[in-house]
Design a protein around this motif. Structure first.
Motif, mmCIF file in Angstrom:
data_model
loop_
_atom_site.group_PDB
_atom_site.id
_atom_site.type_symbol
_atom_site.label_atom_id
_atom_site.label_comp_id
_atom_site.label_asym_id
_atom_site.label_seq_id
_atom_site.Cartn_x
_atom_site.Cartn_y
_atom_site.Cartn_z
ATOM 1 N N MET A 61 6.468 7.305 7.829
ATOM 2 C CA MET A 61 5.469 6.252 7.803
ATOM 3 C C MET A 61 4.835 6.212 6.415
ATOM 4 O O MET A 61 4.545 7.248 5.825
ATOM 5 N N ARG A 62 4.614 5.030 5.911
ATOM 6 C CA ARG A 62 4.005 4.868 4.590
ATOM 7 C C ARG A 62 2.528 5.229 4.631
ATOM 8 O O ARG A 62 1.875 5.125 5.663
ATOM 9 N N ILE A 63 1.999 5.615 3.461
ATOM 10 C CA ILE A 63 0.626 6.111 3.383
ATOM 11 C C ILE A 63 -0.391 5.067 3.842
ATOM 12 O O ILE A 63 -1.345 5.395 4.545
ATOM 13 N N GLY A 64 -0.217 3.816 3.468
ATOM 14 C CA GLY A 64 -1.147 2.774 3.890
ATOM 15 C C GLY A 64 -1.159 2.604 5.401
ATOM 16 O O GLY A 64 -2.217 2.521 6.029
ATOM 17 N N GLU A 65 0.027 2.576 5.991
ATOM 18 C CA GLU A 65 0.134 2.448 7.445
ATOM 19 C C GLU A 65 -0.478 3.654 8.144
ATOM 20 O O GLU A 65 -1.133 3.517 9.179
ATOM 21 N N LEU A 66 -0.266 4.834 7.577
ATOM 22 C CA LEU A 66 -0.833 6.049 8.163
ATOM 23 C C LEU A 66 -2.360 6.019 8.114
ATOM 24 O O LEU A 66 -3.028 6.358 9.091
ATOM 25 N N LEU A 67 -2.912 5.585 6.993
ATOM 26 C CA LEU A 67 -4.372 5.499 6.877
ATOM 27 C C LEU A 67 -4.944 4.478 7.860
ATOM 28 O O LEU A 67 -6.022 4.697 8.421
ATOM 29 N N VAL A 68 -4.230 3.397 8.111
ATOM 30 C CA VAL A 68 -4.663 2.420 9.126
ATOM 31 C C VAL A 68 -4.583 3.051 10.507
ATOM 32 O O VAL A 68 -5.522 2.950 11.308
ATOM 33 N N GLN A 69 -3.479 3.735 10.787
ATOM 34 C CA GLN A 69 -3.313 4.390 12.094
ATOM 35 C C GLN A 69 -4.417 5.420 12.341
ATOM 36 O O GLN A 69 -4.916 5.547 13.459
ATOM 37 N N LEU A 70 -4.804 6.131 11.300
ATOM 38 C CA LEU A 70 -5.864 7.144 11.417
ATOM 39 C C LEU A 70 -7.262 6.521 11.428
ATOM 40 O O LEU A 70 -8.253 7.231 11.528
ATOM 41 N N ALA B 145 -8.781 5.267 8.975
ATOM 42 C CA ALA B 145 -9.488 5.574 7.736
ATOM 43 C C ALA B 145 -9.740 4.297 6.940
ATOM 44 O O ALA B 145 -10.688 4.231 6.156
ATOM 45 N N ILE B 146 -8.849 3.301 7.126
ATOM 46 C CA ILE B 146 -9.012 1.990 6.499
ATOM 47 C C ILE B 146 -8.617 0.930 7.526
ATOM 48 O O ILE B 146 -7.986 1.245 8.539
ATOM 49 N N THR B 147 -8.968 -0.292 7.241
ATOM 50 C CA THR B 147 -8.589 -1.405 8.126
ATOM 51 C C THR B 147 -7.318 -2.068 7.593
ATOM 52 O O THR B 147 -6.965 -1.884 6.415
ATOM 53 N N PRO B 148 -6.645 -2.845 8.423
ATOM 54 C CA PRO B 148 -5.495 -3.596 7.916
ATOM 55 C C PRO B 148 -5.882 -4.521 6.752
ATOM 56 O O PRO B 148 -5.095 -4.690 5.810
ATOM 57 N N ALA B 149 -7.077 -5.087 6.794
ATOM 58 C CA ALA B 149 -7.538 -5.935 5.692
ATOM 59 C C ALA B 149 -7.703 -5.121 4.412
ATOM 60 O O ALA B 149 -7.383 -5.598 3.312
ATOM 61 N N ASP B 150 -8.201 -3.881 4.530
ATOM 62 C CA ASP B 150 -8.315 -2.990 3.369
ATOM 63 C C ASP B 150 -6.938 -2.733 2.770
ATOM 64 O O ASP B 150 -6.762 -2.758 1.543
ATOM 65 N N LEU B 151 -5.968 -2.482 3.629
ATOM 66 C CA LEU B 151 -4.606 -2.218 3.163
ATOM 67 C C LEU B 151 -4.047 -3.426 2.420
ATOM 68 O O LEU B 151 -3.476 -3.284 1.333
ATOM 69 N N ASP B 152 -4.229 -4.607 2.975
ATOM 70 C CA ASP B 152 -3.756 -5.826 2.314
ATOM 71 C C ASP B 152 -4.406 -5.994 0.940
ATOM 72 O O ASP B 152 -3.733 -6.311 -0.045
ATOM 73 N N ALA B 153 -5.712 -5.759 0.869
ATOM 74 C CA ALA B 153 -6.431 -5.896 -0.406
ATOM 75 C C ALA B 153 -5.925 -4.861 -1.419
ATOM 76 O O ALA B 153 -5.752 -5.176 -2.604
ATOM 77 N N ALA B 154 -5.669 -3.646 -0.964
ATOM 78 C CA ALA B 154 -5.179 -2.600 -1.861
ATOM 79 C C ALA B 154 -3.775 -2.939 -2.373
ATOM 80 O O ALA B 154 -3.467 -2.724 -3.547
ATOM 81 N N LEU B 155 -2.932 -3.465 -1.501
ATOM 82 C CA LEU B 155 -1.583 -3.853 -1.919
ATOM 83 C C LEU B 155 -1.625 -4.976 -2.950
ATOM 84 O O LEU B 155 -0.875 -4.956 -3.929
ATOM 85 N N ARG B 156 -2.533 -5.929 -2.757
ATOM 86 C CA ARG B 156 -2.684 -7.000 -3.752
ATOM 87 C C ARG B 156 -3.191 -6.428 -5.076
ATOM 88 O O ARG B 156 -2.709 -6.781 -6.144
ATOM 89 N N SER B 157 -4.155 -5.534 -4.994
ATOM 90 C CA SER B 157 -4.727 -4.918 -6.192
ATOM 91 C C SER B 157 -3.689 -4.075 -6.933
ATOM 92 O O SER B 157 -3.708 -3.992 -8.160
#
Length: 140
Positions: free
Chosen positions: A1-10, A12-24
């Protein structure tokens, strides 16, 4: 599992946070975990713990970085540390003691080469990219 997906699963971040981080990340290249922490979506220790879970290596936390003994820095030749992007942290309390080093990709460290250089056993822990890079700049 990728780190972003793992942090969402845990959670620790929201799916919106992950999307924003990927864009950044498109604008500021580097590892996603470091980007997520830099954006303030979670702290760097949470990223380190998630990497530990993902990669099955102990995590390097802020408390480990703040406790680096300057004596341990001379154990690894500067060129070897920079070449392999490794930060010496300290020694394990176990017998025989092992020198602990932090790395973004601990499975790539030539442990035998490091053991020969330090004259003893070496154990590799995982650390977020930003932590390793800051430590290498500051310490070496």
């Amino acid at each position: 599992m990728r780190i972003g997906e793992l942090l969402v699963q845990l959670k620790a971040i929201t799916p919106a946070d992950l999307d924003a981080a990927l864009r950044s990340q498109r604008e500021f290249p580097g590892r996603l975990g470091t980007r997520i922490a830099a954006l303030g979506f979670t702290d760097i220790d949470t990223v380190a713990r998630a990497l530990s879970r993902q990669l099955n290596h102990p995590p390097t936390l802020k408390k480990h970085i703040s406790a680096i003994d300057p004596k341990v820095l001379v154990r690894i030749p500067r060129q070897l540390a920079l070449q392999h992007r490794v930060v010496p942290l300290g020694y394990t309390p176990t017998k025989p003691a092992r020198l602990v080093v932090a790395s973004v990709e601990p499975w790539t460290i030539p442990l035998e080469e490091f053991a020969f250089a330090v004259g003893g056993r070496v154990e590799a822990w995982v650390a977020p990219e930003g932590v390793v890079e800051q430590c290498l700049e500051r310490l070496f």
